[in-house]
Write a protein that holds these residues in place. Sequence first.
Motif, short mmCIF file in Angstrom:
data_model
loop_
_atom_site.label_atom_id
_atom_site.label_comp_id
_atom_site.label_asym_id
_atom_site.label_seq_id
_atom_site.Cartn_x
_atom_site.Cartn_y
_atom_site.Cartn_z
N THR A 74 -2.66 70.99 -2.23
CA THR A 74 -2.64 72.46 -2.26
C THR A 74 -1.36 72.93 -2.97
O THR A 74 -0.38 72.18 -3.05
CB THR A 74 -2.72 73.06 -0.83
N ASN A 75 -1.40 74.17 -3.42
CA ASN A 75 -0.17 74.80 -3.95
C ASN A 75 0.43 75.75 -2.92
O ASN A 75 1.47 76.34 -3.15
CB ASN A 75 -0.49 75.61 -5.21
N ASN A 76 -0.29 75.92 -1.80
CA ASN A 76 0.07 76.92 -0.82
C ASN A 76 0.96 76.29 0.27
O ASN A 76 0.53 75.40 1.01
CB ASN A 76 -1.25 77.46 -0.23
N LYS A 77 2.19 76.78 0.35
CA LYS A 77 3.17 76.15 1.26
C LYS A 77 2.72 76.22 2.73
O LYS A 77 2.89 75.27 3.48
CB LYS A 77 4.54 76.82 1.08
N LYS A 78 2.13 77.35 3.11
CA LYS A 78 1.69 77.50 4.51
C LYS A 78 0.59 76.49 4.84
O LYS A 78 0.58 75.89 5.91
CB LYS A 78 1.15 78.92 4.73
N LEU A 79 -0.36 76.35 3.89
CA LEU A 79 -1.44 75.37 4.11
C LEU A 79 -0.89 73.95 4.16
O LEU A 79 -1.37 73.11 4.92
CB LEU A 79 -2.49 75.48 3.00
N TYR A 80 0.12 73.71 3.36
CA TYR A 80 0.77 72.40 3.34
C TYR A 80 1.40 72.10 4.70
O TYR A 80 1.16 71.05 5.31
CB TYR A 80 1.81 72.38 2.22
N GLU B 262 -8.29 76.10 -3.45
CA GLU B 262 -7.13 76.61 -2.69
C GLU B 262 -6.55 75.42 -1.93
O GLU B 262 -5.35 75.26 -1.77
CB GLU B 262 -7.61 77.70 -1.71
N ILE B 263 -7.48 74.59 -1.49
CA ILE B 263 -7.11 73.32 -0.86
C ILE B 263 -8.17 72.31 -1.31
O ILE B 263 -9.34 72.65 -1.43
CB ILE B 263 -7.02 73.50 0.69
#
Length: 378
Positions: free
Chosen positions: A203-209, A181-182
């Motif tokens: 990551t592919n997750n915008k929020k995590l980015y 996920e990260i």
Amino acid sequence: MKIKLKLKNKFIPVNTPKIFKQDKININKCLNTGWVSSEGSFVKQFEDSFSKYNNKKYGIAVSNGTAALEIAVKALGFKKKSEIIIPTFTIISSALSVIKAGHKPVLVDCDLYNWNASIDEIKKKINKKTKAIIATHIYGFPLDMDKLKKLCQKKNILVIEDAAEMIGQTYKNKRCGSFGEISTFSFYANKHITTGEGGMILTNNKKLYEKSKSLRNLCFGNANNRFNHDDIGWNYRMTNIQASLGVSQLKRIKSIVQKRHDVGKKYFNKLKNNKNIYIPETSRSYAKNIYWVIAIVIINKTLMIDAKKLTKKLMKYGIQTRPFFWPMHKQKILKNKYKINKNDSYKNSEYISKYGLYLPSSLNIKKSQIELQKTQRR
Ligand SMILES: Cc1ncc(COP(=O)(O)O)c(C=O)c1O
């Protein structure tokens, strides 16, 4: 154990980084233009090229691989005291990232001939408080990501993939670092590509980015008041100089991986018939050995020699080696920080940490320097 050596050079370091002409050109560009901090354009360029290479949407360049793990764990925002499973056989960075975020590391033993966390042991450690696992690929071969992902999906657990040692590695033709996920990487001088010190989060997750970017940069506030900070962050920024090195090094990754593999293969062919040691094969069905390090484990206990003694002995001949990681459950400073049950056993990690070491593996190591022959016991 008798050791016969044919050496031309007096000292063989365990690893020296290879710096190419283009690396120097890039660094000089930073120096000549004055773009030396994290504001320069190489940082974004490195983030983009590295994330693209690993088939991930977003890259966040940071100051080292430990920082990458700390940010990754915190960015996930689990409730305090959540449990995160980590291998006991790894560098301390994983445990630190979990503890510093206020969580509990839950340790698992490794497989004896794989050195990665045992999936069966992971299964046993999952409970309602388990929120994530740090999936670390150790030394040469990746963890069994199919099995791990299946288990994590079933139990609703996130994968934080620590691919620090696996730049350029694949698992069943998919890049290591593309599964989590990260995911995190290190570009320390002994990695397949280096920025001196450095790390990356993917990551592919915008929020995590967005969260990771903010945590890297002191969580500065919005335009209204930049100095009213949003959260407890760090200054874990990568400089333009470091990133410029990363950009040029990444362009050479294919040949670096191939050359390191060739070095590993030469060792394997020399040592595969030596009954005193275990040396992993050059490839398995799911991956080629990436040879972050050329690792061996002493298996003949009647020799009465452990990694520490062998390391000292080889040093007398000018051969620098390094013992394996020291497991987390043996670290005094971590006592009371992790969760251990009475019936837990970490015997594999204990064995390899006592009897495992890695041999010189610089890209420019000469064939004559690999001419290292161990005879049978005296
Ligand atoms: C598996 C693993 N994770 C994390 C790190 C930490 O990286 P760094 O030394 O860049 O902090 C390392 C370093 O070698 C590592 O091997």
